[in-house]
Write a protein that holds these residues in place. Sequence first.
Motif, PDB file in Angstrom:
ATOM      1  N   GLY A 146       0.816  -1.208   0.000  1.00 14.07           N
ATOM      2  CA  GLY A 146       0.000   0.000   0.000  1.00 14.07           C
ATOM      3  C   GLY A 146       0.852   1.261   0.000  1.00 14.07           C
ATOM      4  O   GLY A 146       0.524   2.243  -0.668  1.00 14.07           O
ATOM      5  N   SER A 147       1.952   1.221   0.740  1.00 11.89           N
ATOM      6  CA  SER A 147       2.860   2.374   0.759  1.00 11.89           C
ATOM      7  C   SER A 147       3.496   2.593  -0.604  1.00 11.89           C
ATOM      8  O   SER A 147       3.648   3.730  -1.047  1.00 11.89           O
ATOM      9  CB  SER A 147       3.949   2.162   1.804  1.00 11.89           C
ATOM     10  OG  SER A 147       3.395   2.043   3.080  1.00 11.89           O
ATOM     11  N   LEU A 148       3.868   1.499  -1.264  1.00 14.22           N
ATOM     12  CA  LEU A 148       4.464   1.622  -2.595  1.00 14.22           C
ATOM     13  C   LEU A 148       3.471   2.221  -3.586  1.00 14.22           C
ATOM     14  O   LEU A 148       3.843   3.022  -4.443  1.00 14.22           O
ATOM     15  CB  LEU A 148       4.953   0.262  -3.094  1.00 14.22           C
ATOM     16  CG  LEU A 148       6.198  -0.302  -2.418  1.00 14.22           C
ATOM     17  CD1 LEU A 148       6.476  -1.712  -2.917  1.00 14.22           C
ATOM     18  CD2 LEU A 148       7.384   0.584  -2.641  1.00 14.22           C
ATOM     19  N   GLU A 149       2.207   1.842  -3.471  1.00 10.99           N
ATOM     20  CA  GLU A 149       1.186   2.404  -4.359  1.00 10.99           C
ATOM     21  C   GLU A 149       1.012   3.904  -4.114  1.00 10.99           C
ATOM     22  O   GLU A 149       0.871   4.681  -5.058  1.00 10.99           O
ATOM     23  CB  GLU A 149      -0.144   1.685  -4.158  1.00 10.99           C
ATOM     24  CG  GLU A 149      -0.175   0.298  -4.745  1.00 10.99           C
ATOM     25  CD  GLU A 149      -1.512  -0.378  -4.557  1.00 10.99           C
ATOM     26  OE1 GLU A 149      -2.493   0.291  -4.169  1.00 10.99           O
ATOM     27  OE2 GLU A 149      -1.585  -1.582  -4.797  1.00 10.99           O
ATOM     28  N   LYS A 150       1.031   4.312  -2.839  1.00 11.42           N
ATOM     29  CA  LYS A 150       0.897   5.738  -2.531  1.00 11.42           C
ATOM     30  C   LYS A 150       2.091   6.521  -3.074  1.00 11.42           C
ATOM     31  O   LYS A 150       1.926   7.593  -3.661  1.00 11.42           O
ATOM     32  CB  LYS A 150       0.793   5.941  -1.022  1.00 11.42           C
ATOM     33  CG  LYS A 150      -0.515   5.502  -0.442  1.00 11.42           C
ATOM     34  CD  LYS A 150      -0.526   5.680   1.056  1.00 11.42           C
ATOM     35  CE  LYS A 150      -1.766   5.048   1.654  1.00 11.42           C
ATOM     36  NZ  LYS A 150      -1.742   5.098   3.119  1.00 11.42           N
ATOM     37  N   PHE A 151       3.296   5.999  -2.860  1.00  7.42           N
ATOM     38  CA  PHE A 151       4.484   6.677  -3.378  1.00  7.42           C
ATOM     39  C   PHE A 151       4.459   6.745  -4.898  1.00  7.42           C
ATOM     40  O   PHE A 151       4.912   7.723  -5.484  1.00  7.42           O
ATOM     41  CB  PHE A 151       5.755   5.975  -2.910  1.00  7.42           C
ATOM     42  CG  PHE A 151       6.071   6.196  -1.456  1.00  7.42           C
ATOM     43  CD1 PHE A 151       5.988   7.455  -0.894  1.00  7.42           C
ATOM     44  CD2 PHE A 151       6.447   5.139  -0.666  1.00  7.42           C
ATOM     45  CE1 PHE A 151       6.280   7.661   0.440  1.00  7.42           C
ATOM     46  CE2 PHE A 151       6.745   5.326   0.675  1.00  7.42           C
ATOM     47  CZ  PHE A 151       6.663   6.590   1.235  1.00  7.42           C
ATOM     48  N   THR A 152       3.921   5.720  -5.534  1.00  5.10           N
ATOM     49  CA  THR A 152       3.824   5.725  -6.987  1.00  5.10           C
ATOM     50  C   THR A 152       2.889   6.835  -7.462  1.00  5.10           C
ATOM     51  O   THR A 152       3.203   7.559  -8.408  1.00  5.10           O
ATOM     52  CB  THR A 152       3.321   4.363  -7.503  1.00  5.10           C
ATOM     53  OG1 THR A 152       4.191   3.343  -7.047  1.00  5.10           O
ATOM     54  CG2 THR A 152       3.265   4.332  -9.022  1.00  5.10           C
ATOM     55  N   LYS A 153       1.761   6.981  -6.792  1.00  7.59           N
ATOM     56  CA  LYS A 153       0.799   8.025  -7.186  1.00  7.59           C
ATOM     57  C   LYS A 153       1.386   9.421  -6.997  1.00  7.59           C
ATOM     58  O   LYS A 153       1.322  10.264  -7.890  1.00  7.59           O
ATOM     59  CB  LYS A 153      -0.485   7.881  -6.377  1.00  7.59           C
ATOM     60  CG  LYS A 153      -1.289   6.657  -6.747  1.00  7.59           C
ATOM     61  CD  LYS A 153      -2.494   6.500  -5.857  1.00  7.59           C
ATOM     62  CE  LYS A 153      -3.186   5.181  -6.147  1.00  7.59           C
ATOM     63  NZ  LYS A 153      -4.268   4.918  -5.196  1.00  7.59           N
ATOM     64  N   PHE A 154       1.962   9.671  -5.826  1.00  8.27           N
ATOM     65  CA  PHE A 154       2.524  10.993  -5.566  1.00  8.27           C
ATOM     66  C   PHE A 154       3.753  11.258  -6.432  1.00  8.27           C
ATOM     67  O   PHE A 154       3.951  12.373  -6.909  1.00  8.27           O
ATOM     68  CB  PHE A 154       2.883  11.142  -4.088  1.00  8.27           C
ATOM     69  CG  PHE A 154       1.679  11.181  -3.190  1.00  8.27           C
ATOM     70  CD1 PHE A 154       0.636  12.057  -3.435  1.00  8.27           C
ATOM     71  CD2 PHE A 154       1.583  10.325  -2.109  1.00  8.27           C
ATOM     72  CE1 PHE A 154      -0.479  12.100  -2.602  1.00  8.27           C
ATOM     73  CE2 PHE A 154       0.480  10.355  -1.281  1.00  8.27           C
ATOM     74  CZ  PHE A 154      -0.553  11.238  -1.523  1.00  8.27           C
ATOM     75  N   GLY A 155       4.560  10.235  -6.648  1.00 11.61           N
ATOM     76  CA  GLY A 155       5.738  10.400  -7.495  1.00 11.61           C
ATOM     77  C   GLY A 155       5.375  10.681  -8.934  1.00 11.61           C
ATOM     78  O   GLY A 155       6.036  11.480  -9.609  1.00 11.61           O
TER      79      GLY A 155
END
Length: 78
Positions: A54-63
């Motif tokens: 879930g953290s990786l998905e959030k970082f992907t969206k913001f990145g």
Amino acid sequence: MRIAKIALVILFVILGLALSAIILMQEGKSDGLGALSGSTDTYWQKNRGRSVEGSLEKFTKFGTVAFFAVALLLDIIW
């Protein structure tokens, strides 16, 4: 103005490399045959936001948003 361009290009490259690494670290989304019946809600999928995935998905969206914002800025000032 030249320093701002160089800084944005460096940020753009770092964001591109970071996004590539984050995307490659994510697991596949294949649910198998369970997706056909719709019974794929497990405990791990309900609490996905608190997991590493879930953290990786959030970082992907913001990145991704940051990457496109920097690309737009580079296009405007170049």
